[in-house]
Design an enzyme around this catalytic site. Structure first.
Site, PDB file in Angstrom:
ATOM      1  N   HIS A   5       0.874  -1.255   0.119  1.00 42.99           N
ATOM      2  CA  HIS A   5      -0.057  -0.096  -0.083  1.00 42.99           C
ATOM      3  C   HIS A   5       0.929   1.391   0.001  1.00 42.99           C
ATOM      4  O   HIS A   5       2.064   1.193   0.365  1.00 42.99           O
ATOM      5  CB  HIS A   5      -0.831  -0.025   1.325  1.00 42.99           C
ATOM      6  N   GLU A  23       1.253   3.687   1.738  1.00 44.69           N
ATOM      7  CA  GLU A  23       1.902   4.243   3.087  1.00 44.69           C
ATOM      8  C   GLU A  23       3.297   3.546   3.169  1.00 44.69           C
ATOM      9  O   GLU A  23       4.127   4.052   3.604  1.00 44.69           O
ATOM     10  CB  GLU A  23       0.944   4.204   4.243  1.00 44.69           C
ATOM     11  N   ASP A  39     -20.203   1.072 -37.235  1.00 47.81           N
ATOM     12  CA  ASP A  39     -18.365   1.121 -37.172  1.00 47.81           C
ATOM     13  C   ASP A  39     -17.786  -0.203 -37.270  1.00 47.81           C
ATOM     14  O   ASP A  39     -16.698  -0.381 -37.394  1.00 47.81           O
ATOM     15  CB  ASP A  39     -17.973   2.035 -36.155  1.00 47.81           C
ATOM     16  N   LEU A  62     -27.290   5.527 -26.747  1.00 52.46           N
ATOM     17  CA  LEU A  62     -26.709   4.806 -25.650  1.00 52.46           C
ATOM     18  C   LEU A  62     -26.457   6.067 -24.782  1.00 52.46           C
ATOM     19  O   LEU A  62     -26.800   6.065 -23.396  1.00 52.46           O
ATOM     20  CB  LEU A  62     -25.468   4.120 -25.930  1.00 52.46           C
TER      21      LEU A  62
HETATM   22  N1  NAP Z   1     -18.094  10.403 -32.535  1.00 57.60           N
HETATM   23  C1  NAP Z   1     -17.928   9.625 -31.783  1.00 57.60           C
HETATM   24  O1  NAP Z   1     -17.260   9.555 -30.634  1.00 57.60           O
HETATM   25  C2  NAP Z   1     -18.958   8.189 -31.773  1.00 57.60           C
HETATM   26  C3  NAP Z   1     -18.768   7.376 -30.696  1.00 57.60           C
HETATM   27  C4  NAP Z   1     -19.838   6.094 -30.825  1.00 57.60           C
HETATM   28  C5  NAP Z   1     -20.528   5.977 -32.057  1.00 57.60           C
HETATM   29  N2  NAP Z   1     -20.569   6.983 -32.874  1.00 57.60           N
HETATM   30  C6  NAP Z   1     -21.708   7.032 -34.038  1.00 57.60           C
HETATM   31  O2  NAP Z   1     -22.845   7.034 -33.368  1.00 57.60           O
HETATM   32  C7  NAP Z   1     -23.689   6.274 -34.399  1.00 57.60           C
HETATM   33  C8  NAP Z   1     -24.241   5.132 -33.583  1.00 57.60           C
HETATM   34  O3  NAP Z   1     -25.165   5.685 -32.564  1.00 57.60           O
HETATM   35  P1  NAP Z   1     -26.490   5.074 -32.332  1.00 57.60           P
HETATM   36  O4  NAP Z   1     -27.379   5.980 -31.530  1.00 57.60           O
HETATM   37  O5  NAP Z   1     -27.175   4.724 -33.403  1.00 57.60           O
HETATM   38  O6  NAP Z   1     -26.281   3.730 -31.473  1.00 57.60           O
HETATM   39  P2  NAP Z   1     -25.555   3.539 -30.033  1.00 57.60           P
HETATM   40  O7  NAP Z   1     -25.907   4.455 -29.101  1.00 57.60           O
HETATM   41  O8  NAP Z   1     -24.268   3.207 -30.311  1.00 57.60           O
HETATM   42  O9  NAP Z   1     -26.264   2.219 -29.655  1.00 57.60           O
HETATM   43  C9  NAP Z   1     -27.813   2.362 -29.395  1.00 57.60           C
HETATM   44  C10 NAP Z   1     -27.987   1.030 -29.429  1.00 57.60           C
HETATM   45  O10 NAP Z   1     -27.547   0.320 -28.250  1.00 57.60           O
HETATM   46  C11 NAP Z   1     -28.764  -0.760 -27.655  1.00 57.60           C
HETATM   47  N3  NAP Z   1     -29.072  -0.221 -26.538  1.00 57.60           N
HETATM   48  C12 NAP Z   1     -29.164  -1.151 -25.428  1.00 57.60           C
HETATM   49  N4  NAP Z   1     -29.482  -0.685 -24.356  1.00 57.60           N
HETATM   50  C13 NAP Z   1     -29.681   0.543 -24.654  1.00 57.60           C
HETATM   51  C14 NAP Z   1     -30.269   1.711 -23.889  1.00 57.60           C
HETATM   52  N5  NAP Z   1     -30.845   1.541 -22.458  1.00 57.60           N
HETATM   53  N6  NAP Z   1     -30.792   2.776 -24.346  1.00 57.60           N
HETATM   54  C15 NAP Z   1     -30.098   3.173 -25.786  1.00 57.60           C
HETATM   55  N7  NAP Z   1     -29.618   1.818 -26.331  1.00 57.60           N
HETATM   56  C16 NAP Z   1     -29.390   0.870 -26.009  1.00 57.60           C
HETATM   57  C17 NAP Z   1     -29.899  -0.445 -28.816  1.00 57.60           C
HETATM   58  O11 NAP Z   1     -29.728  -1.690 -29.541  1.00 57.60           O
HETATM   59  P3  NAP Z   1     -30.650  -2.665 -29.573  1.00 57.60           P
HETATM   60  O12 NAP Z   1     -31.958  -2.078 -29.363  1.00 57.60           O
HETATM   61  O13 NAP Z   1     -30.217  -3.626 -30.579  1.00 57.60           O
HETATM   62  O14 NAP Z   1     -30.173  -3.014 -28.234  1.00 57.60           O
HETATM   63  C18 NAP Z   1     -29.625   1.154 -29.369  1.00 57.60           C
HETATM   64  O15 NAP Z   1     -30.129   0.964 -30.654  1.00 57.60           O
HETATM   65  C19 NAP Z   1     -22.822   5.747 -35.404  1.00 57.60           C
HETATM   66  O16 NAP Z   1     -22.720   6.724 -36.503  1.00 57.60           O
HETATM   67  C20 NAP Z   1     -21.283   5.961 -34.759  1.00 57.60           C
HETATM   68  O17 NAP Z   1     -20.439   6.077 -35.729  1.00 57.60           O
HETATM   69  C21 NAP Z   1     -19.957   8.182 -32.653  1.00 57.60           C
END
Ligand code: NAP
Length: 365
Positions: free
Chosen positions: A55, A57, A207, A302
């Site tokens: 740890h 300390e 992606d 998400l």
């Molecule tokens: N620029 C960045 O940093 C970045 C990062 C990540 C993604 N992206 C972009 O974001 C886009 C994808 O986003 P998205 O909104 O379509 O998908 P997402 O947020 O990645 O995923 C959403 C999916 O997750 C599942 N999920 C499970 N539990 C959930 C909950 N409690 N709430 C919401 N979703 C839940 C659902 O699919 P099911 O119903 O099938 O479970 C939902 O459709 C893509 O274009 C990607 O390239 C960009």
């Protein structure tokens, strides 16, 4: 002075990130205060370096002895209350008592039932002992540990890259790449220090990510890859599926019967209003898979749900120096209702770092 030494202890503690979890990050500094206006002398510095190891300390005491100092009569500054139980290591309080230190100042009380009580033990041995929250850094480095102990949930860090106008993908879903190369290298380093890296199904479909830590000099831990997949739509021909033999992969789903991919662990989670109950899924990841912290590379849906569930402990935003200016480009979070400003989720701004033309913004709940 107290703030200066607790800050120093915290900076030492942070060096253990990725090596010590699920133990807390802890740092300690041993100081001999100058008398009659004389200068203080730092006798030893230490941090908890690896899970199961000494740890902080004891590391600091060993460091002081290695430097040739006698610590009797000194003051010890540490970020967490010294422990008083025998775990993988003997109690730190005893080591401090044996070493004859005069005073102990710590930033945060230990919430864990098994290890707390060091304060009382030290005082009973005649050591002046106090808890002082003057250093924000020293207090906050224990946040993930305390959250895990109290809430039974992993520490959730969400990360996304966005444009100046808050867009994370084009209307066609293209997001690779919004941020610059150095920012992306930083994401790989973040992945190399956490227990789990998570994404939603939307991001898997758009992606086809690997979610591994690549190009990192020292991978501190190999993160479990997690997909939040309510309806069991996980594609068998995805990179995550194809590489499941080499990297631990977990699908959180309410439809486990839909998933049969060799090497993938399926965690059955409840659903709420047609979506995965994210709090329950996170709790299961902690209990079943030992996940103490998770980096979620969230897409907008998400992220919206995580915001709604108040599940975000830390947010890292990589702000790229560009504007899409397209109404149908994807916003960073969706699916929430926010008709009044009271419903807006607010965060505290922490570190801000310029990385080329990108800016990294760190927020805390
Ligand atoms: N620029 C960045 O940093 C970045 C990062 C990540 C993604 N992206 C972009 O974001 C886009 C994808 O986003 P998205 O909104 O379509 O998908 P997402 O947020 O990645 O995923 C959403 C999916 O997750 C599942 N999920 C499970 N539990 C959930 C909950 N409690 N709430 C919401 N979703 C839940 C659902 O699919 P099911 O119903 O099938 O479970 C939902 O459709 C893509 O274009 C990607 O390239 C960009």
């Amino acid at each position: 002075m107290t703030k200066k030494y607790l800050d120093m202890a915290a900076r030492a503690g942070l060096r253990g990130r990725g090596d010590v979890e699920p133990n807390p990050l802890v740092g300690a500094v041993i100081v001999r205060h100058g008398v009659d206006g004389g200068e203080d002398q730092i006798l030893g510095i230490g941090h908890h370096c690896r899970f199961g190891g000494l740890h902080a300390e004891r590391e600091a005491l060993a460091n002081a002895r290695g430097n040739g100092f006698d610590v009797a009569g000194s003051t010890v500054y540490c970020t967490l209350e010294p422990c008083c139980h025998v775990g993988k290591q003997p109690p730190c309080s005893e080591a401090l008592i044996e070493a004859g230190v005069s005073e102990v100042v710590y930033a945060r009380r230990d919430p864990a039932e098994v290890s707390r009580g060091g304060h009382e033990l030290l005082e009973a041995a005649g050591i002046k002992t106090s808890c002082d929250d003057v250093s924000e850094l020293a207090v906050s480095i224990s946040d993930p540990f305390i959250h895990m102990v109290k809430a039974g949930l992993p520490w959730v860090v969400v990360k996304w890259a966005q444009t100046i106008d808050g867009r994370i993908a084009t209307s066609a879903g293209e997001s690779q790449w919004i941020s610059n190369e150095r920012s992306r290298a930083m994401v790989h380093r973040m992945r190399s220090r956490v227990d789990a890296v998570g994404v939603g199904m939307g991001t898997v479909l758009a992606d086809d990510p690997m979610l591994t830590a690549r190009g990192v000099r020292r991978v501190r831990r190999s993160a479990v890859r997690v997909v939040f997949d309510t309806h069991g739509r996980f594609p068998v021909d995805s990179k995550l599926a194809e590489s499941a033999g080499a990297y631990q992969t977990v699908i959180c789903t309410s439809r486990p019967e839909h998933i049969s991919v060799a090497g993938i662990r399926v965690l059955e989670c409840p659903a709420l209003d047609g979506k995965l109950d994210l709090k329950a899924a996170l709790r299961l990841l902690h209990v079943e898979c030992g996940v103490s912290n998770i980096l979620i590379e969230a897409g907008p849906r998400l992220l919206g749900s995580l915001l709604d569930g108040d599940l975000i402990d830390e947010a890292v935003v990589h702000l790229a120096a560009g504007i899409m200016g397209d109404d149908s480009a994807r916003a960073c979070a969706t699916g929430r209702e926010c008709s009044s400003l009271d419903q807006m989720k607010r965060f505290k701004l922490g570190r801000v770092k310029r990385v080329g033309d990108d800016v990294h913004l760190h927020y805390r709940k």
